[in-house]
Design a protein around this motif. Structure first.
Motif, PDB file in Angstrom:
ATOM      1  N   GLY A   1     -43.523 -35.344   6.088  1.00 25.69           N
ATOM      2  CA  GLY A   1     -43.354 -36.741   5.748  1.00 25.69           C
ATOM      3  C   GLY A   1     -44.498 -37.323   4.932  1.00 25.69           C
ATOM      4  O   GLY A   1     -44.297 -38.242   4.148  1.00 25.69           O
ATOM      5  N   ARG A   2     -45.670 -36.795   5.161  1.00 30.02           N
ATOM      6  CA  ARG A   2     -46.800 -37.336   4.397  1.00 30.02           C
ATOM      7  C   ARG A   2     -46.597 -37.115   2.904  1.00 30.02           C
ATOM      8  O   ARG A   2     -47.044 -37.891   2.078  1.00 30.02           O
ATOM      9  N   THR A   3     -45.873 -36.024   2.545  1.00 29.09           N
ATOM     10  CA  THR A   3     -45.651 -35.724   1.134  1.00 29.09           C
ATOM     11  C   THR A   3     -44.547 -36.593   0.561  1.00 29.09           C
ATOM     12  O   THR A   3     -44.653 -37.126  -0.541  1.00 29.09           O
ATOM     13  N   THR A   4     -43.476 -36.724   1.320  1.00 28.15           N
ATOM     14  CA  THR A   4     -42.322 -37.442   0.795  1.00 28.15           C
ATOM     15  C   THR A   4     -42.378 -38.926   1.138  1.00 28.15           C
ATOM     16  O   THR A   4     -41.661 -39.727   0.541  1.00 28.15           O
ATOM     17  N   GLY A   5     -43.173 -39.232   2.171  1.00 23.30           N
ATOM     18  CA  GLY A   5     -43.187 -40.608   2.642  1.00 23.30           C
ATOM     19  C   GLY A   5     -42.007 -40.912   3.538  1.00 23.30           C
ATOM     20  O   GLY A   5     -41.790 -42.072   3.896  1.00 23.30           O
ATOM     21  N   ASN A   6     -41.209 -39.891   3.865  1.00 23.72           N
ATOM     22  CA  ASN A   6     -40.008 -40.111   4.670  1.00 23.72           C
ATOM     23  C   ASN A   6     -40.051 -39.249   5.925  1.00 23.72           C
ATOM     24  O   ASN A   6     -40.419 -38.062   5.866  1.00 23.72           O
ATOM     25  N   ALA A   7     -39.657 -39.852   7.037  1.00 22.86           N
ATOM     26  CA  ALA A   7     -39.415 -39.037   8.224  1.00 22.86           C
ATOM     27  C   ALA A   7     -38.064 -38.347   8.065  1.00 22.86           C
ATOM     28  O   ALA A   7     -37.225 -38.781   7.250  1.00 22.86           O
ATOM     29  N   ALA A   8     -37.815 -37.285   8.817  1.00 18.34           N
ATOM     30  CA  ALA A   8     -36.554 -36.550   8.691  1.00 18.34           C
ATOM     31  C   ALA A   8     -36.279 -35.776   9.967  1.00 18.34           C
ATOM     32  O   ALA A   8     -37.201 -35.359  10.673  1.00 18.34           O
ATOM     33  N   PHE A   9     -35.019 -35.586  10.194  1.00 21.12           N
ATOM     34  CA  PHE A   9     -34.577 -34.842  11.395  1.00 21.12           C
ATOM     35  C   PHE A   9     -33.405 -33.979  10.993  1.00 21.12           C
ATOM     36  O   PHE A   9     -32.436 -34.459  10.380  1.00 21.12           O
ATOM     37  N   GLY A  10     -33.449 -32.685  11.329  1.00 22.04           N
ATOM     38  CA  GLY A  10     -32.373 -31.785  10.941  1.00 22.04           C
ATOM     39  C   GLY A  10     -32.163 -30.680  11.955  1.00 22.04           C
ATOM     40  O   GLY A  10     -32.879 -30.569  12.963  1.00 22.04           O
ATOM     41  N   MET A  11     -31.175 -29.862  11.658  1.00 22.37           N
ATOM     42  CA  MET A  11     -30.814 -28.787  12.583  1.00 22.37           C
ATOM     43  C   MET A  11     -30.222 -27.634  11.791  1.00 22.37           C
ATOM     44  O   MET A  11     -29.675 -27.818  10.699  1.00 22.37           O
ATOM     45  N   ARG A  12     -30.312 -26.438  12.334  1.00 19.42           N
ATOM     46  CA  ARG A  12     -29.546 -25.299  11.827  1.00 19.42           C
ATOM     47  C   ARG A  12     -29.121 -24.462  13.030  1.00 19.42           C
ATOM     48  O   ARG A  12     -29.671 -24.585  14.125  1.00 19.42           O
ATOM     49  N   VAL A  13     -28.108 -23.617  12.770  1.00 20.91           N
ATOM     50  CA  VAL A  13     -27.523 -22.808  13.861  1.00 20.91           C
ATOM     51  C   VAL A  13     -27.440 -21.358  13.394  1.00 20.91           C
ATOM     52  O   VAL A  13     -27.175 -21.090  12.212  1.00 20.91           O
ATOM     53  N   GLU A  14     -27.630 -20.421  14.300  1.00 18.09           N
ATOM     54  CA  GLU A  14     -27.473 -18.996  13.978  1.00 18.09           C
ATOM     55  C   GLU A  14     -26.237 -18.431  14.670  1.00 18.09           C
ATOM     56  O   GLU A  14     -25.740 -19.002  15.654  1.00 18.09           O
ATOM     57  N   ASP A  15     -25.782 -17.266  14.180  1.00 16.13           N
ATOM     58  CA  ASP A  15     -24.644 -16.588  14.797  1.00 16.13           C
ATOM     59  C   ASP A  15     -24.929 -16.281  16.258  1.00 16.13           C
ATOM     60  O   ASP A  15     -26.077 -16.048  16.651  1.00 16.13           O
ATOM     61  N   GLY A  16     -23.878 -16.260  17.051  1.00 15.95           N
ATOM     62  CA  GLY A  16     -24.027 -16.004  18.468  1.00 15.95           C
ATOM     63  C   GLY A  16     -23.770 -14.558  18.836  1.00 15.95           C
ATOM     64  O   GLY A  16     -23.053 -13.833  18.157  1.00 15.95           O
ATOM     65  N   ALA A  17     -24.371 -14.149  19.958  1.00 16.82           N
ATOM     66  CA  ALA A  17     -24.204 -12.792  20.477  1.00 16.82           C
ATOM     67  C   ALA A  17     -24.127 -12.863  21.997  1.00 16.82           C
ATOM     68  O   ALA A  17     -24.646 -13.792  22.615  1.00 16.82           O
ATOM     69  N   PHE A  18     -23.482 -11.861  22.607  1.00 19.31           N
ATOM     70  CA  PHE A  18     -23.350 -11.874  24.062  1.00 19.31           C
ATOM     71  C   PHE A  18     -24.663 -11.441  24.704  1.00 19.31           C
ATOM     72  O   PHE A  18     -25.479 -10.730  24.099  1.00 19.31           O
ATOM     73  N   VAL A  19     -24.830 -11.873  25.920  1.00 18.49           N
ATOM     74  CA  VAL A  19     -25.983 -11.447  26.701  1.00 18.49           C
ATOM     75  C   VAL A  19     -25.505 -10.537  27.825  1.00 18.49           C
ATOM     76  O   VAL A  19     -24.355 -10.618  28.263  1.00 18.49           O
ATOM     77  N   GLY A  20     -26.412  -9.672  28.260  1.00 16.31           N
ATOM     78  CA  GLY A  20     -26.107  -8.793  29.391  1.00 16.31           C
ATOM     79  C   GLY A  20     -24.834  -7.998  29.170  1.00 16.31           C
ATOM     80  O   GLY A  20     -24.629  -7.352  28.147  1.00 16.31           O
ATOM     81  N   THR A  21     -23.937  -8.060  30.133  1.00 17.35           N
ATOM     82  CA  THR A  21     -22.673  -7.315  30.087  1.00 17.35           C
ATOM     83  C   THR A  21     -21.549  -8.117  29.468  1.00 17.35           C
ATOM     84  O   THR A  21     -20.377  -7.792  29.653  1.00 17.35           O
ATOM     85  N   GLY A  22     -21.910  -9.169  28.752  1.00 18.03           N
ATOM     86  CA  GLY A  22     -20.900 -10.014  28.125  1.00 18.03           C
ATOM     87  C   GLY A  22     -20.146  -9.320  27.017  1.00 18.03           C
ATOM     88  O   GLY A  22     -20.324  -8.124  26.743  1.00 18.03           O
ATOM     89  N   ILE A  23     -19.257 -10.101  26.396  1.00 23.98           N
ATOM     90  CA  ILE A  23     -18.401  -9.570  25.338  1.00 23.98           C
ATOM     91  C   ILE A  23     -18.310 -10.598  24.229  1.00 23.98           C
ATOM     92  O   ILE A  23     -18.194 -11.799  24.496  1.00 23.98           O
ATOM     93  N   GLY A  24     -18.348 -10.142  22.992  1.00 24.11           N
ATOM     94  CA  GLY A  24     -17.999 -10.997  21.879  1.00 24.11           C
ATOM     95  C   GLY A  24     -19.169 -11.497  21.061  1.00 24.11           C
ATOM     96  O   GLY A  24     -20.349 -11.368  21.427  1.00 24.11           O
ATOM     97  N   THR A  25     -18.816 -12.060  19.921  1.00 21.76           N
ATOM     98  CA  THR A  25     -19.780 -12.688  19.019  1.00 21.76           C
ATOM     99  C   THR A  25     -19.109 -13.904  18.410  1.00 21.76           C
ATOM    100  O   THR A  25     -17.898 -14.113  18.588  1.00 21.76           O
ATOM    101  N   ASN A  26     -19.890 -14.716  17.719  1.00 20.94           N
ATOM    102  CA  ASN A  26     -19.294 -15.771  16.924  1.00 20.94           C
ATOM    103  C   ASN A  26     -20.142 -15.984  15.670  1.00 20.94           C
ATOM    104  O   ASN A  26     -21.219 -15.385  15.520  1.00 20.94           O
ATOM    105  N   THR A  27     -19.619 -16.799  14.801  1.00 19.83           N
ATOM    106  CA  THR A  27     -20.264 -16.991  13.502  1.00 19.83           C
ATOM    107  C   THR A  27     -20.588 -18.463  13.313  1.00 19.83           C
ATOM    108  O   THR A  27     -19.727 -19.328  13.522  1.00 19.83           O
ATOM    109  N   ALA A  28     -21.833 -18.756  12.929  1.00 14.85           N
ATOM    110  CA  ALA A  28     -22.215 -20.142  12.622  1.00 14.85           C
ATOM    111  C   ALA A  28     -21.513 -20.578  11.338  1.00 14.85           C
ATOM    112  O   ALA A  28     -21.395 -19.802  10.372  1.00 14.85           O
ATOM    113  N   VAL A  29     -21.020 -21.795  11.334  1.00 11.18           N
ATOM    114  CA  VAL A  29     -20.405 -22.342  10.122  1.00 11.18           C
ATOM    115  C   VAL A  29     -21.462 -22.378   9.013  1.00 11.18           C
ATOM    116  O   VAL A  29     -22.612 -22.776   9.246  1.00 11.18           O
ATOM    117  N   GLU A  30     -21.067 -21.968   7.840  1.00 11.61           N
ATOM    118  CA  GLU A  30     -22.035 -21.686   6.775  1.00 11.61           C
ATOM    119  C   GLU A  30     -22.990 -22.837   6.509  1.00 11.61           C
ATOM    120  O   GLU A  30     -24.196 -22.643   6.383  1.00 11.61           O
TER     121      GLU A  30
END
Lengths: 443, 258
Positions: free
Chosen positions: A335-364
């Motif tokens: 913010g010191r560079t732009t003079g603006n505060a900002a808040f954002g997020m990103r998501v990664e693909d999912g994977a099962f833990v332990g003996t779980g099953i399956g995966t998923n895909t983060a929306v691009e």
């Protein structure tokens, strides 16, 4: 009285004498008769693909319907003679070849044009199948195979007949016996004489012998009521959130999803205008939705800036959504560079833990990836907080989709990376944003 | 007096006619038990008897009688090559009777932490046969085109693992499961759950299950009176087994060997 006794006693004596004569004379007579009647086939067996009776209102096709059944008929000839005709005759009352009575089982049908294959290894030549009416109009219980050039069987003969209809159910009983009479003849002409197409009366053994009967044999079969097995499985969906990464299946180690974002300062975290602070939260999903699921995110704050607010009632977010809420990710700049505060997020693909099953895909768009000349390149410095895309932003009634899968999941975990920076003019205070993750399965 | 004599004369005539039937009847039934080595026919060695049932049609309210004035032997005798039933009042007709006694199996609502169970019953009898095989025909329970995973290899029930299997024995956790029972007892009936370890078709081990469409699940090596079999089914689901109603239809296919 006396006369009565005498009359009664005399026949007993005669009975005994005649019986002894019959008992001693019959064997030799029978032996000679049996030799002229041909020989009984060995290894007779009929295997069917479905023993259910036909006419079942609950099952009109497949197992349980008694229709389109395959019959595999096996026998071994006792005689080495050549044969040109084979008959498989179905009766409801007796398998005894030579008995003149043969009642056609109700509903049984080889079909008017039976389909039969003969294993050529033990019975060569070209065999033509036909059926004869034997029990009434439209019923064909007599299967006839003919070969213009008689051949000698060389082992176990197997006839496979498809498209057969089983007898219908006798509702008074839970099972029903029926029988097959198998006979072979020297020529197809002999067979046709013994089993004419329109004569319902079965030939006696004498008639069969006259027409060059070669081998014979009976087989018993039975229809049975099909067994119906049912069970129910519930549709399931479980989604949990956690402030720490989960290692166990079923959300059993999930923690309160409260995320403090900022730089360490005297034991607490504070946002600074000279740093980009990050923090993560996690979700875990389990579902048996047969064609997959999605996860949406929706923000609580209603401020048009779409970011974090100090006082929700003011409807002002002093730390606004990154990139003005655009639906395209980009790097967060201090913010010191732009003079603006900002808040954002990103998501990664999912994977099962332990003996779980399956995966998923983060929306691009939520991955933060760059697309350069059509090529997607991962970039963990990019964030967004979409507040503007039509029907797909964090303020939309159903939120913005962040994850998708085409399959089921058992304990599939996703990480949500949050980033924020303050500006030199960001008022002091405690800022919050609350998100609801929404899972929806496609069952 | 006259009427008494007349009646007696008719009785005498009837008896003689029956004797003639006795001597000639076997000739009309030339199809008798045979083996490659020899043939045994329906001959009678004894003090007398009558079979008036040949050609009688019960459906037309005819009546007949099987009478004997003493038999030298009764019952079944057999070896590897032949078998015979002694006694005058035997029938020469092979038979195979299969009846399903309990056909509806509802395993209820199944969750990953529960096991669905159920039983079905059928009985088999075979006469003048060298034995029989009983095959099971049908798919595992299905929901549309999705079937529950069948236990192709014999194993134990595991909650949370998608499984469908069966056996024909008494189990520790399935109410109503039972071993094959012989009627009237095991000197007359000889059917048993298949235990063919060479092919893997083993259905007689308690608490172990298998399901392969077309498997031989029970058999007998000889003619036998009734054997009653109880099929024990189990079904487990995983957390990703799709929800819905699962259903299947099985038939027990009997093949007698002659």
């Amino acid at each position: 009285m006396k006369l009565h006794r005498t009359l009664v006693q005399r026949p007993l004596v005669a009975l005994t004498a005649l019986a002894l004569v019959a008992g001693s004379a019959v064997p030799s007579m029978l032996l000679s008769t049996a030799g002229a009647a041909g020989a009984q086939m060995l290894n007779r067996q009929i295997q069917v693909s479905d023993s259910s009776p036909s006419g079942n209102a609950n099952f009109t096709t497949g197992i349980g319907s008694g229709t389109n059944v395959e019959y595999k008929i096996n026998f071994t000839s006792s005689s080495p003679a050549t044969i040109g005709g084979i008959v498989v005759d179905i009766c409801s009352n007796t398998p005894i070849v030579g008995d003149s009575t043969c009642l056609a089982p109700g509903g049984f049908d080889w079909s008017a044009t039976p389909s039969v294959s003969v294993n050529g290894a033990t019975l060569g030549g070209t065999w033509t199948a036909a059926s004869a009416v034997g029990g009434g109009t439209g019923v064909y219980p007599v299967l006839k195979l003919s070969n213009a050039t008689p051949v000698a069987p060389t082992g176990l003969v197997t006839l496979t007949v498809t498209g057969v209809t089983n007898p219908t159910q006798n509702v008074a009983v839970t099972g029903q016996s029926y029988y097959a009479r198998i006979t072979t003849f020297a020529t197809s002409a002999d067979m046709d004489t013994a089993y004419p197409a329109t004569n319902d009366t079965r030939a006696s053994m004498a008639t069969l012998e006259t027409n060059n009967l070669v081998d014979y044999g009976g087989v018993a079969l039975s229809t049975t009521t099909p067994i119906t097995v049912t069970a129910k499985v519930m549709e399931t969906m479980m989604l949990c959130t956690s402030g720490t990464v989960m290692a166990a299946t079923g959300c059993t180690d999930a923690s309160t999803p409260s995320v403090n974002i900022g730089e360490d300062y005297n034991g607490t975290k504070v946002l600074r205008d000279d740093a980009i602070s990050t923090a993560s939260a996690w979700s875990m999903i389990s579902t048996n939705a047969s064609t997959g699921y999605g996860i949406w995110i929706r923000g609580r704050n209603t401020c048009p800036e779409g970011g974090m607010t100090k006082v929700a009632s003011t409807n002002v977010c002093e730390i606004p959504a990154a990139h003005s809420g655009a639906g395209v990710a980009g790097p967060l700049v201090i913010g010191r560079t732009t003079g603006n505060a900002a808040f954002g997020m990103r998501v990664e693909d999912g994977a099962f833990v332990g003996t779980g099953i399956g995966t998923n895909t983060a929306v691009e768009k939520w991955t933060g990836d760059d697309t350069i000349n059509g090529t997607i390149i991962a970039n963990t410095s990019n964030y967004l907080m979409d507040t503007t895309s039509g029907n797909d932003n964090i303020n939309y009634v159903y939120g913005s989709q962040v994850v998708d899968s085409t399959g089921q999941a058992n304990s599939v975990q996703n990480e949500y990376f949050f980033a924020a920076t303050a500006s030199p003019t960001t008022p002091a205070g405690i800022y919050t944003q609350t998100f609801s993750l929404i899972a929806s399965g496609r069952f | 007096m006259w009427s008494n004599k007349y009646r007696q004369a008719r009785v005498v005539s009837w008896t003689l006619s029956a004797i003639l039937l006795l001597s000639f009847a076997p000739l009309a039934t030339a199809q008798q038990a045979t083996s490659p080595k020899y043939q045994v026919n329906e001959v009678f060695f004894g003090t007398g008897g009558v079979d008036t049932c040949e050609g009688v049609n019960p459906a037309e309210n005819d009546y007949c009688a099987l009478m004997t004035a003493g038999e030298l032997t009764i019952g079944n005798t057999k070896s590897d090559q032949y078998q015979a039933y002694g006694g005058f009042n035997t029938t020469r007709q092979p038979s195979l009777e299969v009846a399903v006694l309990k056909s509806d199996v509802d395993m209820g609502l199944i969750k990953p932490d529960t096991t669905g169970v159920g039983t079905a019953e059928f009985q088999v009898k075979a006469y003048l046969a060298s034995g029989y095989n009983i095959q099971i025909a049908g798919t595992p329970p299905m929901n549309g085109t999705r079937s529950v995973a069948a236990m192709g290899t014999r194993g134990v029930s595991q909650k949370g693992v998608e499984q469908f299997g069966m056996n024909l024995t008494q189990n520790t956790f399935i109410a109503g499961s039972a071993n094959p029972s012989q009627d009237p007892d095991n000197t007359f009936a000889f059917g048993f759950a298949n235990n063919d370890t060479a092919t893997g078709m083993v259905y007689n081990v308690a608490d172990e299950f298998r399901y392969v469409n077309g498997d031989i699940i029970a058999r007998s090596e000889s003619s036998t009176s009734y054997t009653k079999y109880t099929i024990s089914y189990i079904m487990n689901v995983s957390s990703v087994t799709p929800g819905g109603s699962y259903k299947t239809s099985h038939t027990v296919v009997a093949m007698a060997k002659y």
